[in-house]
Enzyme design. Structure first.
Site, PDB file in Angstrom:
ATOM      1  CB  SER A  71      -0.911   0.025   1.222  1.00 56.12           C
ATOM      2  OG  SER A  71      -1.490   1.314   1.391  1.00 56.12           O
TER       3      SER A  71
ATOM      4  N   GLY B  70      -1.589   5.255  -3.479  1.00 57.73           N
ATOM      5  CA  GLY B  70      -0.313   4.998  -4.134  1.00 57.73           C
ATOM      6  C   GLY B  70      -0.333   3.816  -5.085  1.00 57.73           C
ATOM      7  CB  THR B  71      -1.615   0.345  -4.856  1.00 56.49           C
ATOM      8  OG1 THR B  71      -2.818   0.693  -4.147  1.00 56.49           O
ATOM      9  CG2 THR B  71      -0.593  -0.209  -3.883  1.00 56.49           C
TER      10      THR B  71
END
Length: 342
Positions: free
Chosen positions: A90, A257-258
């Protein structure tokens, strides 16, 4: 006060998304690898339930468990616990973990830049942190290799009809949809509708399209739906707004972020983004992550990019979670008004 357990937590958020960090009170779970430890946490559920369920947790909360690293190159390791998943990686949670490790003094801070290697269940991530006056001001995470999976495939969604979607992996697995085509401008007033529809789209994508990581064959589902707004050109690359629906039905407050990694992988696969270019990602609340394609490589036989995500984290408090021996809900509870329990 009496308690049969005490769990020590440093609370943190990354660009609006909560990512608390357990720093004491929980023994490392069994497992020869961090992935095996993650799997134990996911299956056993006792730690997850205690910190994520009400009354100590809530659907808005993510919690990270610090554990000794398994890889000799890692400075620290963490297991991510999200409301319904225990994922490989993550972006917002890794920013929170790096911020807590440095701001609380668990790992030494070196100004102006501290370099760390963190071990996530999905693999090693290299972290660069800009530091000043004892504060981790901005965290740059070199994420896991990310790749496009399926491009422009039809998906039947009840109540909407057939839509066109992409699927991708950015440290976690996504179904990606055009927000404007579904009537969304990605504004805060749309959050509840985006969350509800996002869960339906994710469920439909798992039923009709599916996902299997080419190397980590344990990861066999799509976790999230990313609603992506229009892109605009910048001097260094691209900028755009997005909102990610997280099971069981909430919108990520950060740009995710992913999801930024997955979106850059899709843009690279479509020839829209090159190595060295950046992507300025804006969330539904206006917070920002900066993405950059560092290099290309392969995952199995799948073309992939190595993305870097930059963002900020802030410590919000410290907590000692306790359990009174007479508490009738030792692992907490969930109700469908917020958890969307079916």
């Amino acid at each position: 006060m009496r308690s049969t357990k005490v769990i020590h937590v440093v609370s943190c958020h990354a660009e609006g998304e909560v990512g608390d960090v357990i720093v004491g009170g929980v023994a490392p779970p069994p497992g020869a690898t961090l992935w095996e430890q993650r799997t134990h946490i996911a299956r056993d559920k006792s730690v997850r339930n205690f910190v994520l369920n009400e009354p100590r947790g809530g659907v808005f909360r993510h919690v990270n468990l610090l554990v000794p690293p398994k890889h000799p190159d890692a400075d620290a390791a963490f297991i991510i616990m999200e409301p319904e998943d225990t994922p490989p990686m993550s972006g917002s949670n890794s920013i929170c973990v790096a911020t807590v490790l440095l701001d609380s003094g668990i790992l030494p801070m070196h100004e102006p830049v501290t370099n760390l290697v963190l071990e996530a269940p999905g693999g090693l991530v290299r972290v660069r942190v800009n530091c000043r006056n004892g504060k981790a001001e901005r965290v740059f995470v070199q994420n896991l290799p990310s790749f496009a999976d399926r491009l422009d495939v039809p998906l039947e969604v009840e109540g909407i009809g057939t839509i066109r979607v992409d699927t991708a992996y950015g440290g976690d697995s996504f179904v990606v949809v055009d927000a404007a085509a579904l009537g969304f401008a990605i504004e805060t007033k749309e959050a509840a509708d985006l969350a509800r529809l996002g869960v339906r789209i994710t469920d439909a994508a798992n039923e009709q399209i599916g996902f299997r990581h080419p190397v980590n064959t344990d990861w066999t589902h799509i976790s999230f739906c990313a609603f992506c707004g229009p892109m605009t050109r910048t001097e260094q690359g691209w900028a755009g707004r997005s909102a990610v629906a997280i099971q069981p039905g909430k919108i990520d407050r950060s740009p995710t972020g992913t999801a930024v990694s997955a979106r850059m992988a899709l843009m690279a696969a479509k020839g829209q983004m090159q190595v060295g270019e950046t992507f300025e990602a804006e969330s539904i609340i206006g917070s920002r992550f900066t993405g950059r394609i560092v290099r290309t490589e392969t995952v199995g036989d799948q073309p992939a990019i190595v993305p870097e995500i930059g963002g900020r984290g802030w410590v919000t408090g410290t907590h000692q979670h306790m359990l009174d021996p007479d508490d009738p809900w030792p692992e907490g509870y969930k109700l469908g008004d917020t958890w969307g329990v079916r």
